[in-house]
Each structure stands twice: as C-alpha cells, then as structure tokens.
Motif scaffolding. Structure first.
Motif, PDB file in Angstrom:
ATOM      1  N   THR A  41      31.390 -42.116  25.796  1.00  0.00           N
ATOM      2  CA  THR A  41      32.616 -42.949  25.426  1.00  0.00           C
ATOM      3  C   THR A  41      32.960 -42.902  24.233  1.00  0.00           C
ATOM      4  N   LEU A  69      38.831 -47.538  24.672  1.00  0.00           N
ATOM      5  CA  LEU A  69      37.429 -46.876  24.866  1.00  0.00           C
ATOM      6  C   LEU A  69      36.457 -47.561  23.852  1.00  0.00           C
ATOM      7  N   SER A  72      35.066 -50.278  25.562  1.00  0.00           N
ATOM      8  CA  SER A  72      34.245 -49.829  26.728  1.00  0.00           C
ATOM      9  C   SER A  72      32.812 -49.383  26.176  1.00  0.00           C
ATOM     10  N   CYS A  95      39.167 -54.002  27.775  1.00  0.00           N
ATOM     11  CA  CYS A  95      39.349 -52.556  27.822  1.00  0.00           C
ATOM     12  C   CYS A  95      40.604 -52.259  28.810  1.00  0.00           C
ATOM     13  N   TYR A  99      44.433 -50.960  28.327  1.00  0.00           N
ATOM     14  CA  TYR A  99      44.987 -49.942  29.198  1.00  0.00           C
ATOM     15  C   TYR A  99      46.073 -50.198  29.886  1.00  0.00           C
ATOM     16  N   PHE A 171      37.823 -45.189  38.110  1.00  0.00           N
ATOM     17  CA  PHE A 171      37.257 -46.445  37.543  1.00  0.00           C
ATOM     18  C   PHE A 171      36.885 -47.508  38.508  1.00  0.00           C
ATOM     19  N   TYR A 198      32.201 -43.146  36.108  1.00  0.00           N
ATOM     20  CA  TYR A 198      32.816 -43.593  35.151  1.00  0.00           C
ATOM     21  C   TYR A 198      32.988 -42.626  34.328  1.00  0.00           C
ATOM     22  N   TYR A 199      32.233 -41.732  33.782  1.00  0.00           N
ATOM     23  CA  TYR A 199      32.436 -40.757  32.734  1.00  0.00           C
ATOM     24  C   TYR A 199      33.876 -40.019  33.000  1.00  0.00           C
ATOM     25  N   GLN A 202      36.995 -42.109  32.532  1.00  0.00           N
ATOM     26  CA  GLN A 202      37.396 -42.360  31.182  1.00  0.00           C
ATOM     27  C   GLN A 202      37.768 -41.171  30.418  1.00  0.00           C
ATOM     28  N   ALA A 206      41.370 -40.453  28.730  1.00  0.00           N
ATOM     29  CA  ALA A 206      41.436 -40.111  27.361  1.00  0.00           C
ATOM     30  C   ALA A 206      42.339 -39.018  27.197  1.00  0.00           C
TER      31      ALA A 206
END
Length: 219
Positions: A41, A69, A72, A95, A99, A171, A198-199, A202, A206
């Motif tokens: 993150t 982020l 997060s 977070c 967003y 998410f 999750y990754y 994100q 991003a």
C-alpha cells in the motif's frame, strides 16, 4: 511506449512487495508481518506521488487518492493486531471518504446507488448482522455505508476510468471476506483471498491517477 515503461517501472516496488507478502505469509501479529503487509500500500502511495511529480501535475484527484492510500496503510497496520480492529475500520473509513471526494458526486447515477444500497443491505442484514454484537453492529453498518458510497462514486465515473470501477468492486469483495472471516466463520485461505483482492483493488485505484493526469494534460 515510453510512458508505459515509466508506469511499469514505478509499479516495481508494489509488485516486489506483493510477491514478498504472499511468498512469506508471515505469522500475525508481529512487527515484521505488519511491515511486510503495509509495504504494498505504501508502494502504491509512492507510485501516485512519483507519477504526479514526473508529469508536474499534483491534481486534487491524485492528492486525495494519495491520502486515501496513506490511511489505508494505517488500516493495514491496525488490522494485523486484533485489539486495534476498530481503529483499522476508522482508518479505512477515512480512506473511503478521500476516495469519494476524489471520484466526485457527478454524474449522480441514482440507479447505481440503489443497486449498491440493496446489495449492501442484503449482505449486512442476512450475512453479517446475525454474527455481530455490541459496538460492531453500528460500526459495521456505518463502514458498510461508506464502502458502498465509495463504490457508487467509482462506478459512476466515465467509462475510460474503468480501473476505479473494477477496483471499487474488488474492495467490496475484500471487505466482505474480512467481515465474514472476522465475525462469522473461518474462511478457507482467508489471507490469500482478502489480500489478493485488496491489493488488486488498491492498485487499480492508484493507477487511475495516471489516466487522470493524462486527461488533464490533454485538456
């Protein structure tokens, strides 16, 4: 082509830290496992900052995604330690507020809102509520509203920002996995399911900052 290579180069820390996390899968909680979990993150926050600096465009969109982020990463840290779970929820709630403010409130898309409210209410009432007690009854409800609001605003954006739409849905999926595993039953391969979605979520959010920067440069 040069721009694509530049983007990929800036994503290398994220990719390496993700591989490190899934290869090691360190026992939790520990300081080392917390550090390894937060690195992807934080690497995405670095990506947003590096991409914005390289284009000379620190847009309000990029700043808000960057701050989201960072919060997060705080949430990642807290969720490793069971006693800090509520603080982790609060960090992720902040977070989502960043967003939402980044994605904006136009166009409104009321049908998308209704669909997500219905889906969120069904998940909360039929899956989570029977498992919740005390503070978590209200905390999960508030957090769920913010999560659905974030997904609504992401899905309401123009189609060329598809990455935010997919990212927001991932998410949602990741957080449902977290809630089920925390409150209801032990989810098989929980960490892999939770962290992979999750990754990915994100990363897609991003990466949208690069599209936003290109949009501003063209306009």
């Amino acid at each position: 082509a040069a721009n694509t290579r530049s983007l990929l180069f800036k994503m290398v820390p994220f990719l390496i830290s993700c591989i490190l996390y899934f290869v090691l899968l360190l026992p939790e909680p520990s300081v080392l496992s917390t550090t390894v979990k937060c690195l992807p993150t934080l690497s995405l926050a670095y990506f947003v900052a590096a991409q914005s600096n390289s284009t000379g465009l620190w847009t309000s969109y990029a700043r808000r995604i960057f701050l989201g982020l960072l919060f997060s990463a705080v949430g990642d840290l807290c969720l490793v330690w069971p006693k800090l779970f509520v603080l982790g929820m609060a960090a992720f709630a902040i977070c989502h507020i960043f967003y939402i403010s980044a994605f904006g409130l136009r166009p409104f898309r009321p049908l998308t809102l209704l669909l997500l409210v219905g889906l969120g209410a069904a998940v909360y009432i039929y899956l989570l509520l029977p498992c919740l007690t005390g503070l978590y009854i209200w905390a999960a409800a508030v957090y769920g509203c913010l999560l659905c609001a974030m997904a609504w605003r992401a899905l309401s954006r123009p189609t060329h920002w598809l990455s935010t739409s997919v990212g927001s849905l991932l998410f949602l999926v990741s957080d449902v996995f977290v809630a089920l595993n925390k409150f209801c039953f032990s989810l098989p391969h929980a960490r892999i399911l939770i962290m992979s979605t999750y990754y990915s979520a994100q990363a897609l959010i991003a990466v949208s900052t690069a599209s936003e920067n290109n949009h501003w440069k063209r306009s």
